[in-house]
Design a protein around this motif. Sequence first.
Motif, PDB file in Angstrom:
ATOM      1  N   ARG A 160       0.835  -1.209   0.000  1.00 33.88           N
ATOM      2  CA  ARG A 160       0.000   0.000   0.000  1.00 33.88           C
ATOM      3  C   ARG A 160       0.865   1.252   0.000  1.00 33.88           C
ATOM      4  N   PRO A 220      -6.763  12.059  11.650  1.00 39.01           N
ATOM      5  CA  PRO A 220      -6.778  13.113  10.634  1.00 39.01           C
ATOM      6  C   PRO A 220      -8.191  13.665  10.430  1.00 39.01           C
ATOM      7  N   GLN A 221      -9.183  12.792  10.581  1.00 37.73           N
ATOM      8  CA  GLN A 221     -10.574  13.240  10.444  1.00 37.73           C
ATOM      9  C   GLN A 221     -11.464  12.386  11.348  1.00 37.73           C
ATOM     10  N   PHE A 226     -13.931   7.511  13.545  1.00 37.32           N
ATOM     11  CA  PHE A 226     -12.941   7.811  12.526  1.00 37.32           C
ATOM     12  C   PHE A 226     -13.689   7.983  11.211  1.00 37.32           C
ATOM     13  N   ALA A 227     -13.278   8.964  10.423  1.00 34.73           N
ATOM     14  CA  ALA A 227     -13.936   9.176   9.136  1.00 34.73           C
ATOM     15  C   ALA A 227     -12.991   8.794   8.007  1.00 34.73           C
ATOM     16  N   VAL A 228     -13.526   8.059   7.016  1.00 33.78           N
ATOM     17  CA  VAL A 228     -12.739   7.626   5.858  1.00 33.78           C
ATOM     18  C   VAL A 228     -13.530   7.967   4.595  1.00 33.78           C
ATOM     19  N   PRO A 229     -12.871   7.964   3.437  1.00 35.64           N
ATOM     20  CA  PRO A 229     -13.619   8.193   2.197  1.00 35.64           C
ATOM     21  C   PRO A 229     -14.716   7.145   2.033  1.00 35.64           C
ATOM     22  N   LYS A 230     -15.699   7.493   1.283  1.00 36.74           N
ATOM     23  CA  LYS A 230     -16.826   6.585   1.031  1.00 36.74           C
ATOM     24  C   LYS A 230     -16.322   5.253   0.465  1.00 36.74           C
ATOM     25  N   VAL A 231     -16.727   4.129   1.079  1.00 33.71           N
ATOM     26  CA  VAL A 231     -16.280   2.831   0.593  1.00 33.71           C
ATOM     27  C   VAL A 231     -17.412   2.028  -0.032  1.00 33.71           C
TER      28      VAL A 231
END
Lengths: 500, 95
Positions: B16, B81-82, B88-93
Amino acid sequence: MPNSTDKNALTDLTVAEIRDGFRGGAFSAREVAEAFNANVAAAKALNAFIVETPEKALEAADAADRAKAAGEALKPLAGVPIGMKDLFCTEGVQTTAASHMLEGFTPTYESTVSKKLWDAGAGMLGKLNLDQFAMGSSNETSYFGNVISPWKRKGGDNAALAPGGSSGGSSAAIAARLCPAATGTDTGGSIRQPAAFTGISGIKPTYGRCSRWGIVAFASSLDQAGPMARTVRDNAILLESMAGFDPKDSTSLDLEVPRWEAGLSSDLRGRKVGIPKEYRPDGLNAEIAALWDRGIEWLKDAGAEVVEVSLPHTQYALPTYYIIAPAEASSNLARYDGVRYGQRDLPDGAGLQDMYAATRAAGFGPEVKRRIMIGTYVLSAGFYDAYYTQAQKVRALIARDFELAFEKCDLLLTPTAPSASFALGEKQADPLAMYLNDVFTVPASLAGLPAMAVPGGLDAQGLPLGLQIIGRALDEQSVLNAGLAIEERAGFAARPEKWW
Amino acid sequence: MSIDLQTVKKIASLSRISVSDAEAQAMVPELNNILGWVEQLGEVDVTGVQPMTAVIPNHQRLREDAVTDGDVRDKVLANAPQAEHGFFAVPKVIE
């Protein structure tokens, strides 16, 4: 004891002298902290600190002074300020492992080892620079810039020299009298090699003596914390406060911490010291070989009997290390995903997988990426047995070599590093040449054994050279004692001339 | 065993870590040098040797099955970070 107004003299004191002088009333803890804070503030050119925390040093000093005024029992390190390698999580103080990835990371908890030191009364002067994620032997992989050794070659050569690595901020700061002692961590030589490069002492204890909890992980089966300082006694003092059982580390040893300082004795009568013949390869630097010979004479003079021993798998230690350490690193560093802490790089329209890859590309330096990728490869399907399992088997053979040698002797004496410090930039282009720095320190790491570096003298360029003592598992006392015997006989008093 | 550009890209993907073509190209000789060097381990006779798993003999401890930690959500999220709504927030998966 120095006059209490002489600030330079205060920063020349050892940990033991600071502790005892403070107790005896020769000076206050605040005077000591102020003197070291001033040296730290004036040494930016060395780039030894990533974060300076003068207020923390003063706070601990004032607590020590108040306790003394109130007639309370004083803590073992009351009045002693130290430097903390920036690999130990410190609550409320940025902890980066010298990486961009963790820039701005402010732990909400304290590592066990640092907490033990603060509980023992020590104060923190700041967070010390290091190789990024402790991967390097010259402190050139830090995201926050190179640490510059306070040492210079004699004869007007002005080249900036490496303080060693990965604990290069620690070694440079101690040699330059910015702190009397510091923490280090040692995975394959990261305490011992920088100590040798800067003319100080440092001990990696037996694996499991110091808790790894709260230390940014590199290679978990090898990582061990330990002290670095100018004398063997100071190392014993610090290690007593750092070591001890911690239920939060599953590899922590549930054993009493010995009274190493009280047990110090340089009388080695009845002890056998082994000289491993494989550590004297063709082409060994002549000055290192000569120092090793002097070390043998010093230990004989202290009463030890010297015998030749063989560690037949020595030549395989470095390649074994460079499979196991990257394999463990690739697993440990998988946690840096841009989600829970540290940097995040989210390109426009990126999904989760793209975010991981972009975050890790931006957050890791080239050496860290190289090791993660080597580790990923040797653990990948189809290659695991050929590389990783084979390395774990060879590691068992290396450990057995030591076991067999310790049937014939109590300690081993070797050089610490194959050369004196080199100029920054000199070895950076070739990763393999850099890895060879750890040739004498890695075997003891693979076997989990206690090992110590002590300064033995200067080479023709005027740079320090070190000797290494390796002991049986859990026998730090014998290692420290042999270190003391060398220290007393080497009479190493050289120090870098101040230019910074 | 030598690795090529495709293999480097595959390792980078497994790790990654995004790499440009130029970066991957530069890594081919670097990684081959290191892997070529560690391959000398293949010559060691390890017949009957068990892979080492612990350097210092130590027993695995059992602890009492009790809650000793927790209730520190805000501390856990403090360095994210967000973080949003206590997560915890992550981009839409999921589309």
